[in-house]
Design an enzyme around this catalytic site. Structure first.
Site, PDB file in Angstrom:
ATOM      1  CB  CYS A  98      13.489  59.537  71.586  1.00 32.33           C
ATOM      2  SG  CYS A  98      14.634  60.302  70.410  1.00 32.33           S
ATOM      3  CG  ASP A 146      10.337  55.550  71.297  1.00 31.31           C
ATOM      4  OD1 ASP A 146       9.677  56.263  70.520  1.00 31.31           O
ATOM      5  OD2 ASP A 146      11.570  55.668  71.458  1.00 31.31           O
TER       6      ASP A 146
END
Length: 273
Positions: free
Chosen positions: A180, A187
């Site tokens: 992120c 992620d």
């Protein structure tokens, strides 16, 4: 228009979880912002595409106060001016939890209206029953067994090169990880690539995918950057890049980019999603 560093951005901040309908919770971010920060032109390599979001925690109250649940599929055009920040998306969906609605169609149409306004383009909202079956992923050659040495985890397009022979089909890797751009949280995902043209060197491609491991960007930009780098380095005749990211907060994000306007983004699902 929102900005990653805006004081109004809910990302990385403590948030009040409202359970009464509130469309102002949605936080749009310009798709151009990340590219400009990197000194790159998002439109240098043209593409078609869509961002498919799956919502697994959709609920509201019917007119009698009885909870209703379903899954939802949101399709946001890649041509929209804005992407929607994922935490704000989750907060918005939560705001339906204690809201009485006359019908599921009223909920769907309201979501479609609000999301379209936030994205700056027509968003498609599809409701599915909670026991709905997802399509199967395409048959793809997994490159994760390639024996590569890795000494850097920063994005490196120089790893991409072509090899001998030609190829027409799907390849995939489950080693996709990016971070992120604000919180630094990981992620995780799987990357599916379909191309036709000179064969892409698999070791170099896997090294490139691993080089995204410490890269900080939104899901959508990571896929677009991969598409751009592959197209510039390997010049395939046809190219599709499709990431299936693992869900966070009841949402998964699945950006799809292709050189073919006719390419269809099947909303398949992997076990870990």
């Amino acid at each position: 228009m929102g900005s990653v560093n805006s004081e109004h951005n809910p990302l990385g901040q403590t948030s009040e979880y409202k359970d009464v309908y509130d469309p102002t919770l949605l936080f749009p971010i310009s798709r151009e912002e990340s590219w400009k920060k990197q000194g790159l032109d998002r439109h240098q390599v043209p593409f078609y595409g869509v961002d498919i979001w799956n919502g697994y925690e959709i609920s509201w109250l019917n007119a009698k106060g009885k909870p209703q649940v379903c899954m939802a599929e949101f399709r946001i055009p890649a041509t929209s001016e804005f992407l929607i920040e994922s935490k704000s998306f989750k907060l918005y969906l939560n705001s339906f939890n204690q809201t009485k609605m006359a019908s599921s169609e009223e909920v769907r149409l309201r979501m479609q209206r609000d999301l379209s306004a936030a994205a700056g383009a027509e968003v498609q909202v599809i409701f599915h029953p909670v026991d709905a079956a997802f399509p199967q992923p395409p048959v793809a050659h997994c490159i994760d067994d390639a024996d590569i040495a890795v000494d850097s985890y920063e994005l490196d397009a120089s790893l991409l090169k072509t090899g001998e022979g030609s190829f027409d089909g799907w390849i995939c890797s489950h080693l996709l990880k990016s971070n992120c751009p604000v919180t630094g949280q990981p992620d995780w995902g799987s990357l599916y690539i379909r191309y036709r043209g000179q064969r892409i060197d698999e070791a170099g491609l896997l090294g490139y995918i691993v080089s995204l491991r410490q890269h900080q960007d939104f899901h959508e930009q990571c896929v677009e950057r991969t598409y751009r780098d592959l197209m510039l380095a390997c010049q395939p005749q046809e190219l599709t890049v499709y990431a299936r990211y693992v869900r966070r907060g009841g949402l998964d994000i699945n950006p799809f980019r292709s050189s073919l306007e006719s390419a269809k983004a099947e909303n398949f699902r992997l076990a870990r999603q």
